[in-house]
Motif scaffolding. Structure first.
Motif, PDB file in Angstrom:
ATOM      1  N   ILE A 270      -0.276  -1.825   7.550  1.00  0.00           N
ATOM      2  CA  ILE A 270      -1.516  -0.964   6.122  1.00  0.00           C
ATOM      3  C   ILE A 270      -1.748   0.561   6.747  1.00  0.00           C
ATOM      4  O   ILE A 270      -1.517   1.369   5.741  1.00  0.00           O
ATOM      5  N   GLY A 271      -1.869   0.710   8.435  1.00  0.00           N
ATOM      6  CA  GLY A 271      -1.994   1.887   8.697  1.00  0.00           C
ATOM      7  C   GLY A 271      -0.587   3.009   9.005  1.00  0.00           C
ATOM      8  O   GLY A 271      -0.834   4.192   8.739  1.00  0.00           O
ATOM      9  N   SER A 272       0.777   2.725   8.666  1.00  0.00           N
ATOM     10  CA  SER A 272       1.398   3.020   9.490  1.00  0.00           C
ATOM     11  C   SER A 272       2.825   3.192   7.971  1.00  0.00           C
ATOM     12  O   SER A 272       3.843   4.020   8.670  1.00  0.00           O
ATOM     13  N   MET A 273       2.375   2.355   6.944  1.00  0.00           N
ATOM     14  CA  MET A 273       3.599   2.679   5.764  1.00  0.00           C
ATOM     15  C   MET A 273       2.906   3.106   4.894  1.00  0.00           C
ATOM     16  O   MET A 273       2.043   2.552   4.378  1.00  0.00           O
ATOM     17  N   ASP A 274       3.817   3.822   3.733  1.00  0.00           N
ATOM     18  CA  ASP A 274       3.412   4.754   2.561  1.00  0.00           C
ATOM     19  C   ASP A 274       3.054   3.606   1.340  1.00  0.00           C
ATOM     20  O   ASP A 274       2.759   3.403   0.473  1.00  0.00           O
ATOM     21  N   THR A 275       4.139   2.760   1.123  1.00  0.00           N
ATOM     22  CA  THR A 275       4.423   2.254   0.340  1.00  0.00           C
ATOM     23  C   THR A 275       4.708   0.303   1.104  1.00  0.00           C
ATOM     24  O   THR A 275       5.625   0.409   2.082  1.00  0.00           O
ATOM     25  N   LEU A 276       4.225  -0.795   0.357  1.00  0.00           N
ATOM     26  CA  LEU A 276       3.754  -1.797   0.500  1.00  0.00           C
ATOM     27  C   LEU A 276       5.045  -2.683  -0.093  1.00  0.00           C
ATOM     28  O   LEU A 276       4.236  -3.167  -1.591  1.00  0.00           O
ATOM     29  N   CYS A 277       5.150  -3.351  -0.245  1.00  0.00           N
ATOM     30  CA  CYS A 277       6.103  -4.517  -1.092  1.00  0.00           C
ATOM     31  C   CYS A 277       5.906  -6.146  -0.781  1.00  0.00           C
ATOM     32  O   CYS A 277       6.547  -6.161   0.258  1.00  0.00           O
ATOM     33  N   ILE A 278       5.308  -6.502  -1.408  1.00  0.00           N
ATOM     34  CA  ILE A 278       4.269  -7.769  -0.744  1.00  0.00           C
ATOM     35  C   ILE A 278       4.738  -8.913  -1.689  1.00  0.00           C
ATOM     36  O   ILE A 278       4.946  -9.351  -2.618  1.00  0.00           O
ATOM     37  N   TYR A 279       5.960  -9.896  -0.727  1.00  0.00           N
ATOM     38  CA  TYR A 279       6.607 -10.796  -1.297  1.00  0.00           C
ATOM     39  C   TYR A 279       5.675 -11.749  -1.300  1.00  0.00           C
ATOM     40  O   TYR A 279       4.454 -12.434  -0.615  1.00  0.00           O
ATOM     41  N   MET A 280       5.593 -13.426  -2.151  1.00  0.00           N
ATOM     42  CA  MET A 280       4.997 -13.991  -1.654  1.00  0.00           C
ATOM     43  C   MET A 280       3.755 -14.079  -2.140  1.00  0.00           C
ATOM     44  O   MET A 280       2.820 -14.877  -1.186  1.00  0.00           O
ATOM     45  N   GLY A 281       2.162 -12.968  -2.385  1.00  0.00           N
ATOM     46  CA  GLY A 281       1.660 -13.070  -2.114  1.00  0.00           C
ATOM     47  C   GLY A 281       0.875 -13.441  -2.788  1.00  0.00           C
ATOM     48  O   GLY A 281      -0.900 -13.267  -3.310  1.00  0.00           O
ATOM     49  N   ILE A 282       1.044 -13.126  -4.355  1.00  0.00           N
ATOM     50  CA  ILE A 282       0.229 -13.464  -5.544  1.00  0.00           C
ATOM     51  C   ILE A 282      -1.489 -14.641  -5.203  1.00  0.00           C
ATOM     52  O   ILE A 282      -2.091 -13.921  -6.104  1.00  0.00           O
TER      53      ILE A 282
END
Length: 253
Positions: free
Chosen positions: A158-170
């Motif tokens: 969370i602190g090091s990346m601009d964009t997160l694409c989260i699979y299987m998180g709904i």
């Protein structure tokens, strides 16, 4: 001669299969396919091909992974050309590595045919570029549910990346948003939830870290969560129209 092809079928739209992946379907004697594989792709199989459903749903698997591994080996040993057809890309949250390891241990030749992963394609179909010169120079693909996703793990990404694409998180969306806030994302951080991406049933819900869990309370798998400033670009770049969705849906039948 390759005995087993582990093929990525792409994220849903049948036309997103690679040429090499399509050839592996068209020359197979046996196809073990997953739940999210577009049915139109199976129509490309030879008439003699044996089609075996090996799909997985949350907490409900049609065939345990160990059985899938065993079947791949068993059919290959009988001299069959086997295609293992998996949604997305087989080496990105697809257990393709486990299946390849089982084949390697059995001294069975195999080939990996990469596919278009949901983390890239689904945001694109929603009009969200996961990188952009003005908003994001980094993107991370994250599993929303994983044995290794402890607090320190989330703090790092969370602190090091601009964009997160989260699979299987709904199903973990509220918890994910809590973690985002705890580890430095602002309440105004844009978030998108995209259901059934690249298919005729695609639906995109946008909000912020503080309200997306409420807005997307009825969202269901398969779904992709995208976190970051790039989500703002959807308003300008969304292109996948209702007509195009209908065209994709018709092609699937």
């Amino acid at each position: 001669m390759t005995q087993v092809y582990i093929v990525g079928a792409g994220p849903g739209d049948a036309e997103l299969i690679t040429v090499k992946g399509l050839k592996a379907i068209q020359t197979a004697d046996v196809i073990l396919y997953d739940r999210l594989v577009n049915p139109a792709l199976l129509e490309e199989a030879p008439p003699h091909a044996q089609l075996i459903y090996a799909g997985k749903q949350p907490n409900r698997h049609a065939m345990p992974q160990e059985e899938i591994n065993a079947q791949l080996c068993a059919h290959a040993r009988r001299g069959k050309v086997v295609t293992r057809l998996k949604g997305g890309d087989p080496f990105i949250f697809g257990r393709g590595g486990e299946e390849a390891a089982a084949l390697a241990s059995a001294n069975i030749s195999f080939e990996i045919v990469p596919g278009i992963t949901s983390g890239a394609a689904v945001p694109a179909y929603a009009g969200i570029p996961v990188t952009h010169r003005d908003y994001s120079s980094s993107v991370t693909f994250v599993a929303g549910v994983s044995k290794t996703n402890d607090e320190s793990y989330w703090q790092h990404i969370i602190g090091s990346m601009d964009t997160l694409c989260i699979y299987m998180g709904i199903q973990k969306l509220e918890d994910i948003c809590d973690r985002l806030l705890r580890h430095g994302r602002t309440p105004e951080t844009p978030v998108a939830v995209i259901e059934w991406g690249t298919t005729g049933e695609q639906r995109t819900i946008t909000g912020t870290v503080t309200d997306i869990a409420v807005k997307a309370a009825d969202a269901a798998q398969p779904g992709m969560i995208v976190v970051g400033e790039v989500v703002k670009l959807r308003e300008e770049l969304q292109w996948f129209t209702e007509h195009q969705a209908e065209t994709v849906e018709a092609a699937a039948h």
